[in-house]
Design an enzyme around this catalytic site. Structure first.
Site, PDB file in Angstrom:
ATOM      1  N   CYS A   2      -3.060  -8.768 -12.108  1.00 41.48           N
ATOM      2  CA  CYS A   2      -2.722  -8.771 -13.536  1.00 41.48           C
ATOM      3  C   CYS A   2      -2.934  -7.772 -14.540  1.00 41.48           C
ATOM      4  CB  CYS A   2      -3.834 -10.230 -14.105  1.00 41.48           C
ATOM      5  SG  CYS A   2      -3.451 -11.542 -13.194  1.00 41.48           S
ATOM      6  N   ARG A  27       0.633  -4.325 -11.293  1.00 37.21           N
ATOM      7  CA  ARG A  27      -0.757  -4.953 -11.192  1.00 37.21           C
ATOM      8  C   ARG A  27      -0.518  -6.354 -10.828  1.00 37.21           C
ATOM      9  NH1 ARG A  27      -4.840  -2.172 -13.680  1.00 37.21           N
ATOM     10  NH2 ARG A  27      -6.265  -3.831 -13.633  1.00 37.21           N
ATOM     11  N   TRP A  74      -0.544 -11.720 -11.116  1.00 37.62           N
ATOM     12  CA  TRP A  74      -0.753 -11.807  -9.769  1.00 37.62           C
ATOM     13  C   TRP A  74      -1.460 -12.965  -9.717  1.00 37.62           C
ATOM     14  CZ3 TRP A  74      -4.526 -11.841  -6.060  1.00 37.62           C
ATOM     15  CH2 TRP A  74      -4.251 -11.922  -4.754  1.00 37.62           C
ATOM     16  N   ASN A 100      -7.239 -11.131 -17.052  1.00 38.48           N
ATOM     17  CA  ASN A 100      -7.239 -10.416 -15.806  1.00 38.48           C
ATOM     18  C   ASN A 100      -8.676 -10.708 -15.355  1.00 38.48           C
ATOM     19  OD1 ASN A 100      -7.164  -8.998 -13.422  1.00 38.48           O
ATOM     20  ND2 ASN A 100      -7.417  -6.887 -14.499  1.00 38.48           N
ATOM     21  N   GLY A 101      -8.666 -11.446 -14.179  1.00 36.58           N
ATOM     22  CA  GLY A 101     -10.001 -11.644 -13.532  1.00 36.58           C
ATOM     23  C   GLY A 101     -10.225 -13.155 -12.884  1.00 36.58           C
ATOM     24  N   GLU A 484      -2.635   3.707   9.272  1.00 32.16           N
ATOM     25  CA  GLU A 484      -1.888   3.723   7.888  1.00 32.16           C
ATOM     26  C   GLU A 484      -0.496   3.745   7.883  1.00 32.16           C
ATOM     27  OE1 GLU A 484      -2.944   3.739   4.983  1.00 32.16           O
ATOM     28  OE2 GLU A 484      -1.482   4.878   3.676  1.00 32.16           O
ATOM     29  N   LYS A 488       1.812   1.025   5.624  1.00 35.86           N
ATOM     30  CA  LYS A 488       2.930   1.395   4.677  1.00 35.86           C
ATOM     31  C   LYS A 488       3.943   0.359   5.392  1.00 35.86           C
ATOM     32  CE  LYS A 488       1.299   2.898   2.367  1.00 35.86           C
ATOM     33  NZ  LYS A 488      -0.110   3.064   2.062  1.00 35.86           N
ATOM     34  N   GLU A 491       3.444  -3.187   4.318  1.00 35.84           N
ATOM     35  CA  GLU A 491       3.517  -3.531   2.930  1.00 35.84           C
ATOM     36  C   GLU A 491       4.867  -3.425   2.468  1.00 35.84           C
ATOM     37  OE1 GLU A 491      -0.424  -1.610   0.678  1.00 35.84           O
ATOM     38  OE2 GLU A 491       0.884  -0.041   1.900  1.00 35.84           O
ATOM     39  N   HIS A 507      -5.426  -2.633  26.334  1.00 36.79           N
ATOM     40  CA  HIS A 507      -6.378  -3.681  26.253  1.00 36.79           C
ATOM     41  C   HIS A 507      -5.608  -5.006  25.320  1.00 36.79           C
ATOM     42  CE1 HIS A 507      -9.686  -1.645  28.254  1.00 36.79           C
ATOM     43  NE2 HIS A 507      -9.498  -0.563  27.490  1.00 36.79           N
ATOM     44  N   LYS A 608      -1.470  -3.587  -7.088  1.00 30.60           N
ATOM     45  CA  LYS A 608      -2.103  -2.314  -6.834  1.00 30.60           C
ATOM     46  C   LYS A 608      -3.645  -2.277  -6.956  1.00 30.60           C
ATOM     47  CE  LYS A 608      -1.313   2.562  -6.979  1.00 30.60           C
ATOM     48  NZ  LYS A 608      -1.030   2.593  -5.403  1.00 30.60           N
TER      49      LYS A 608
HETATM   50  C1  G6P Z   1      -4.363  -2.540  -2.932  1.00 28.10           C
HETATM   51  C2  G6P Z   1      -3.498  -1.271  -2.938  1.00 28.10           C
HETATM   52  C3  G6P Z   1      -3.762  -0.515  -1.898  1.00 28.10           C
HETATM   53  C4  G6P Z   1      -5.007   0.068  -1.839  1.00 28.10           C
HETATM   54  C5  G6P Z   1      -6.341  -0.880  -2.127  1.00 28.10           C
HETATM   55  C6  G6P Z   1      -7.602  -0.352  -2.229  1.00 28.10           C
HETATM   56  O1  G6P Z   1      -4.448  -3.345  -1.697  1.00 28.10           O
HETATM   57  O2  G6P Z   1      -2.354  -1.990  -2.730  1.00 28.10           O
HETATM   58  O3  G6P Z   1      -2.816   0.548  -2.041  1.00 28.10           O
HETATM   59  O4  G6P Z   1      -5.133   1.050  -1.064  1.00 28.10           O
HETATM   60  O5  G6P Z   1      -5.627  -1.850  -3.121  1.00 28.10           O
HETATM   61  O6  G6P Z   1      -7.470   0.033  -3.823  1.00 28.10           O
HETATM   62  P1  G6P Z   1      -8.227   1.172  -4.367  1.00 28.10           P
HETATM   63  O7  G6P Z   1      -7.680   1.365  -5.732  1.00 28.10           O
HETATM   64  O8  G6P Z   1      -9.700   0.787  -4.360  1.00 28.10           O
HETATM   65  O9  G6P Z   1      -7.873   2.869  -3.450  1.00 28.10           O
END
Ligand code: G6P
Length: 613
Positions: A2, A27, A74, A100-101, A484, A488, A491, A507, A608
């Site tokens: 949010c 957000r 969100w 937000n929260g 990672e 990616k 996501e 395994h 994010k």
């Molecule tokens: C969310 C974002 C990711 C990020 C993660 C941790 O899931 O989409 O890209 O890695 O949060 O966020 P931070 O701001 O703590 O790195």
């Protein structure tokens, strides 16, 4: 999660709020809404879905006025729907709130308020706030600030709030507890926002509200109070971000721009942390060398992409500092009974510095007496403010939801930290330091080389994007790279993807391999000790007719023979190769997502900055 924004001043607030919301959409984008004061009292408009839906709604039913507040959502409590969209109002419609929260005790509070005659419309936790204020206004001395303070004392959980009241048409109220909120001081008025980029072209001076603070904004200025009503003299900070850092700069998406920024970002980060003679300096680290020598353990905690950086950091730190190093996810660590103490260095890694689980873990470590070092991208964030020492990744705003430049900067930060701690602890010789730094200096050009091969990566992505699933495998330093790369991919392209330690493939995941499964194999550095093992794993995939996509060191003929497709990267020492290799995987995911037609900067269901548990 949010985004909130608000404005008070002489201008019409709606365009200012929409501009801010556009910059906060990363957000959350389940719905958006705005509330303003005008002749008719408080007016609210909301729309489900992206901000463009709200813009359309506002072009059909225009709204003018000020002050104003806006929200991009969100969803946590209650599905994305019109009724659950913010701003929420009280029974009379005279109080509007964006939030937000999470208000954790909302059920208990709303049950009591409903029994008292308040009518609720949504399934959200937020709606309880305007009703609670309304209740306190009726039952108190009638002063809005007093009612707000009393209401907030009853709410538990986390909030960043923007509040308007029709009784105070010249004021905008804001409050913060556990969720980020800044106040901006600009020439055309005063602002609130979830982060600085939202108002970057309108305010160059900001106040980072502390937890438990309330701000009252009017055309005449800003007053800050604690929850007990005591006035506070806030610290005003200058913003040194450039407005254009929050623009796409001609790239079709923020993510692509951010991928391409990596050579520049890493070069600057490297130079900032070396002294004039090219030795490690780390000027930001303020840990006492004697304490560093006494350390026995390092605990690294983070979430998402930052967790993969932590996994890489563990290997490097273990190898270069002689310390025992452990990693955990924020959401797991905070519920453990960790054996950490004052001889443990706790490292929190976070792009935003606001991830709720990372912050809670950091506070747990603080209680246990650990020194706190954070690796973070956002100055003024909660993590930065609560850490003993910070390594800033200095990437500028990362707006694409999928992290790219912040990740490689976190990897580089770990490389620099490992040299620094290794030197202070006497575990790393000057010769090895010099060799390592020479290799680090080649990284930006190596990344540039990979970026120049984007067309080839795009062709490979186009060819493999349509399957239901993909597997990513790597070993040792490149095991986190495999995780990672898979993250990616899922996501942003929504193709199911799994990252695995190559040695573990037999395994379980080997059962998935057939002629349809793309298997991305990270097998760089021909003379490294895990290379041969990696090759054996790739042969296991080949024997089962998997579709091998190799990320290999330039000129590696063995990999070329086995792989159906190959992405060559420059020869880089193994312990630094993840910083280069992951860029190939970022591009692979990017172009797969493009072929699949997804919204790359705002993938579904993601946000994010994850400010809720
Ligand atoms: C969310 C974002 C990711 C990020 C993660 C941790 O899931 O989409 O890209 O890695 O949060 O966020 P931070 O701001 O703590 O790195």
């Amino acid at each position: 999660m949010c985004g909130i924004v608000g404005y008070v001043g002489q201008a019409d607030s709606v365009p200012i709020i929409l501009e801010g919301l556009k910059r906060l959409e990363y957000r959350g984008y389940d719905s958006a809404g705005v509330a303003v004061h005008n002749e008719g009292g408080l007016s609210v408009r909301k729309s489900v879905g992206r901000l463009t839906a709200l813009e359309e709604e506002l072009s059909e039913r225009p709204l003018r006025g000020q002050p104003g507040i806006g929200h991009t959502r969100w969803a946590t409590h209650g599905e994305p729907s019109g009724v659950n969209s913010h701003p929420h109002t009280d029974t009379s419609g005279g109080i509007a709130v964006v939030h937000n929260g999470i208000i954790e005790n909302y059920q208990e509070l709303s049950d009591a308020l409903e029994a008292d005659g308040h009518i609720f419309h949504s399934e959200t936790d937020t709606e309880v706030i305007p009703h609670l204020i309304e209740h306190e206004l009726k039952n108190g001395d009638g002063a809005f600030l007093d009612a707000l303070l009393t209401a907030l004392k009853k709410a538990t959980g986390a909030y960043a709030l923007g509040i308007l009241s029709s009784d105070e048409p010249d004021k905008l109220y804001a409050a913060r507890l556990g969720s980020p909120l800044i106040v901006g001081l600009g020439e055309e008025g005063y602002f609130i926002a979830s982060d600085v980029p939202a108002i970057i072209n309108r305010a160059r001076r900001v106040i980072y509200l502390e937890d438990g603070e309330i701000a009252v904004l009017s055309s005449n200025g800003v007053e800050v109070f604690k929850l007990d009503g005591t006035p506070v003299t806030p610290e005003i900070k200058d913003v040194d971000l450039k407005p254009e850092s929050a623009e796409r700069a001609g790239f079709e998406t923020f993510m692509l721009k951010e991928i391409h920024e990596q050579p520049r970002v890493l070069r600057a980060l490297l130079e900032k942390n070396l002294d004039d003679s090219g030795h490690i300096a780390m000027p930001e680290i303020s840990l006492d060398p004697n304490q560093i020598k006494k350390l026995r353990r390092v605990m690294i905690v983070s979430c998402g992409t930052a967790y993969h950086a932590a996994m890489y950091g563990r290997l490097l730190l273990e190898n270069m500092t002689g310390l025992a190093v452990e990693t955990d996810l924020g959401s797991e660590f905070r519920y453990r009974y960790p054996k950490i103490d004052r001889d443990t260095l706790f490292i929190a890694v976070s792009q935003s510095g606001e991830t709720a689980d990372t912050l809670a873990s950091m506070r747990l470590a603080r209680k246990k007496g650990c020194r706190i070092l954070s690796i973070c991208n956002v100055p003024g964030s909660t993590l930065v403010r609560e850490s003993d020492s910070v390594i800033f990744t200095d990437c500028g705003p990362e707006i694409g939801v999928a992290s790219t430049k912040a990740y490689t900067a976190q990897l580089l930060a770990f490389a620099l930290l490992s040299i620094y701690l290794g030197r202070v602890r006497g575990e790393l010789s000057e010769i090895n330091e010099a060799e390592f730094i020479r290799a680090l200096r080649r990284i930006p050009d190596a990344i540039h080389y990979v970026l120049e091969r984007s067309d080839l990566v795009q062709k490979i992505a186009d060819k493999h994007h349509d399957g239901p699933s993909a597997l990513y495998i790597g070993r040792r330093y490149n095991y986190p790279t495999a995780l990672e790369g898979a993250l990616k991919n899922k996501e942003i392209s929504y193709q199911h993807a799994e990252g695995y330690a190559a040695g573990e493939m037999k395994h379980g995941p080997i059962a998935l391999i057939n002629e349809y499964l793309p298997v991305v194999c990270i097998c760089t550095k021909t003379e490294d000790e895990v290379y041969e093992k990696m090759m054996s794993n790739i042969r296991e995939v080949e024997a089962r007719h998997g579709r091998i996509i190799a990320v290999a060191t330039d000129g590696d003929k063995t990999a070329d023979k086995i792989a159906e497709d190959i992405i060559y990267v420059p020869d880089t020492r193994e312990d630094l190769s993840p910083i280069v290799n992951v860029v190939a995987l970022q591009l692979l995911a990017y172009y797969a997502a493009q072929s699949r037609g997804t919204d790359i900067d705002k993938p579904r269901n993601l946000a994010k900055s994850v400010t809720v548990e």
